[in-house]
Structure formats: structure tokens, C-alpha cells
Design a protein around this motif. Sequence first.
Motif, PDB file in Angstrom:
ATOM      1  N   UNK A 153      -5.871  30.070  46.024  1.00  0.00           N
ATOM      2  CA  UNK A 153      -7.216  30.507  45.644  1.00  0.00           C
ATOM      3  C   UNK A 153      -7.915  29.458  44.791  1.00  0.00           C
ATOM      4  N   UNK A 154      -7.167  28.860  43.877  1.00  0.00           N
ATOM      5  CA  UNK A 154      -7.725  27.829  43.010  1.00  0.00           C
ATOM      6  C   UNK A 154      -8.179  26.625  43.822  1.00  0.00           C
ATOM      7  N   UNK A 155      -7.341  26.196  44.748  1.00  0.00           N
ATOM      8  CA  UNK A 155      -7.687  25.044  45.588  1.00  0.00           C
ATOM      9  C   UNK A 155      -8.926  25.330  46.435  1.00  0.00           C
ATOM     10  N   UNK A 156      -9.072  26.559  46.857  1.00  0.00           N
ATOM     11  CA  UNK A 156     -10.167  26.918  47.743  1.00  0.00           C
ATOM     12  C   UNK A 156     -11.486  27.135  46.994  1.00  0.00           C
ATOM     13  N   UNK A 157     -11.420  27.720  45.792  1.00  0.00           N
ATOM     14  CA  UNK A 157     -12.643  28.195  45.154  1.00  0.00           C
ATOM     15  C   UNK A 157     -13.058  27.475  43.866  1.00  0.00           C
ATOM     16  N   UNK A 158     -12.120  26.874  43.137  1.00  0.00           N
ATOM     17  CA  UNK A 158     -12.502  26.322  41.837  1.00  0.00           C
ATOM     18  C   UNK A 158     -13.439  25.123  41.993  1.00  0.00           C
ATOM     19  N   UNK A 159     -14.570  25.202  41.305  1.00  0.00           N
ATOM     20  CA  UNK A 159     -15.543  24.117  41.309  1.00  0.00           C
ATOM     21  C   UNK A 159     -15.615  23.501  39.914  1.00  0.00           C
ATOM     22  N   UNK A 160     -15.057  22.319  39.785  1.00  0.00           N
ATOM     23  CA  UNK A 160     -15.035  21.643  38.491  1.00  0.00           C
ATOM     24  C   UNK A 160     -16.421  21.149  38.111  1.00  0.00           C
ATOM     25  N   UNK A 161     -16.743  21.252  36.832  1.00  0.00           N
ATOM     26  CA  UNK A 161     -17.975  20.678  36.297  1.00  0.00           C
ATOM     27  C   UNK A 161     -17.644  19.324  35.680  1.00  0.00           C
TER      28      UNK A 161
END
Length: 338
Positions: free
Chosen positions: A65-73
Motif C-alpha cells: 500500500x505504501x509503495x502504491x499510494x505514498x506521495x512524498x513531499x
Amino acid sequence: MHKKEKLISMETSPLPKPKYLKEDGLSKECETLLSTLPTKSGWTIALYNYQGHWHYARQLQGVLSCQKHFQALHNDILLVTIPKSGTTWLKAILFSLLNRTRFHPTQDDHPLLSNNPHMLVPFLERWLYMEEENPDLSSFASPRLFASHLPYASLPKSVQDSKCKIVYLCRNPKDIFISLWAFTNKLRLQEMGTNSIEEVFDKFCEGVTLYGPFWDHMLGYWRESLKIREKNYFLTYEEMKEQPDLHLRKLADFLGCPFSPQEEKENMVGAILEICSFKMMSNLKVNKEGKLSYSEVNNNTFFRNGEVGDWKNYLTTEMVERLDKICEEKCDGSGLKF
């Protein structure tokens, strides 16, 4: 059922497993993936090899889930460690450093006095994205501070592509092993018994440990720190223990929040190190009696002794030689030494 029979049934029925030992409630995607992955018996629960590293089932769902959804600022800060490298300590330090204008380290209601550091600096794949597939992170104060145990190659692409800063804390593998052995034995249920040091030492040397092999994990971040120094800060636990004031100042500079002359005059560095000290944190009520809501791990399991070189009290000469040889062979030519 008679009253007496009902009482006996209640007494003999097994207690529910804590969250960290559960393997149910997985998504169809995760279950399908697990069926294709190499698996081995872990230190507390079965491990699965994904992208060259070992994970337990619920955690792997968080990874996906993290790989798919996390968007780093671009101004995000990510603390990365392999388990039992000093994560709790550095979480406390980074939280106090970045929030020192909101929460002075000497104030009586500082969040660290009533919260375990793991609740103040959330893990991405082991909390946020393990609890929800795509959690809402909009309420996090800027700069956002997260933690992860993910190897570099498994980080979300947005982390690798952004300008967010990564602080990687490394530790002597011999001390990691002893700390991990003690920690995982505390997590095992009574009916599971304890792991012998010999059994898990073989697993550790084979790389079969949570997020292991440890050498690949460390080398991944070490090499990135040599390539892009302005993005990656590589620090050892031993360095931090030996000169904490020096390295706290270096961390502040790296993260773009250096200590001002006035803060130096007021000994802000010393105040942060004091509230984050092993003695202070291990004696707090929250860390003696509380537990993490997302995993149900008791907070006191994160505080053993925090010392450098404790491995000398446990490892045989043969064990030391075997582990030293592995480190020498795996790190040969990299410049990384322990």
C-alpha cells in the motif's frame, strides 16, 4: 451448557493473538502475492521474501500500500533503520529537534513525556499503510516526519524521486543481533517458548530476519549517501552515542534547522539530549505501562539497555568470527566498516 462447563470452557479457550502476530485480514492482492513468495520460519512469525528482503504478512500488505499510494513531499523527512538499530532513540531526537519551537524540551507537557516515540513519529509501512490502504496524511505538520524500515530499493518511487531527506541510522550488526534476539523473545507468546541464541544466530547470518539481510539493507543506504549527500545522511549508533551533541548539531544543519546562537547560549542541544536520554524515557510511566495501539506491543520492550558493545556478554568467539567474516565479505570495497 451448564455454568460449571461454561467456566471451564472460558478458562481453557486461547487468548486472542496480539496484532503483531496476526496474519488475517489481508487483501486479495497481498494473499495472491504471498502464495508466490519464498517463505521461511521467522523469529516470531512466518517471513516472506519480497524484493530481496524478509517481511511478515501484515507488514507486507503495508509495504504494498505504501509503495502504491505514498506521495512524498519535497520537504518530508524520513528516518530509516533496520530494526533494533536505535530507532526509538533517534525518533525521539528528531521529533524534539524539529518541534523545539512548538515544544521546548524543558516544558512539563512535552509530548515525549506522555507518548512513546513510536506514536509521535509513525512508521509508514508498519502503521499508517498497514492500518489503511491509503490513509489521509493532510493533517501532518510541515515538515512531515515519518519512519520506515524499508530497504532503499523498496522505498516508494515518490521518495526516491523527490527532494525529501533521508536519515539512516546504522549499528554494529553484533549489537543489532543481541537486541533483536532479546526483543523478539519478549514478543513470543508463552506457549511458543523462547528462541535459543544459537538458532536465531544462524538465521541472522543467513539474512533471514525482519527486513534482512542486514548487509544489503545497510549497503543500500550507504551507497546512496555517497552518491547524493544533500539528500541522504548516514549515521551510526556508535557515533551518536560517543558524541551526541556534535551529531545532533550536524543533523540540525542537514535538516535545514540549525541551532541559533541564542539556542546555543540556552543549551538547547543539552536539553534535547536530556529529554531523549535512555534514563529519562525508560522511566516514564507511558513507557513502563503503555502499549502501541497499532501493534499492541508493550512500550517497555523498546527499552533494554541502549549500550554499545553488549554483544560481548553473549556471543562466543566462534560467533564473533563468523559474523565479522560475513561483514568483511559483504562490505568489501564499499568503504563501510564496523
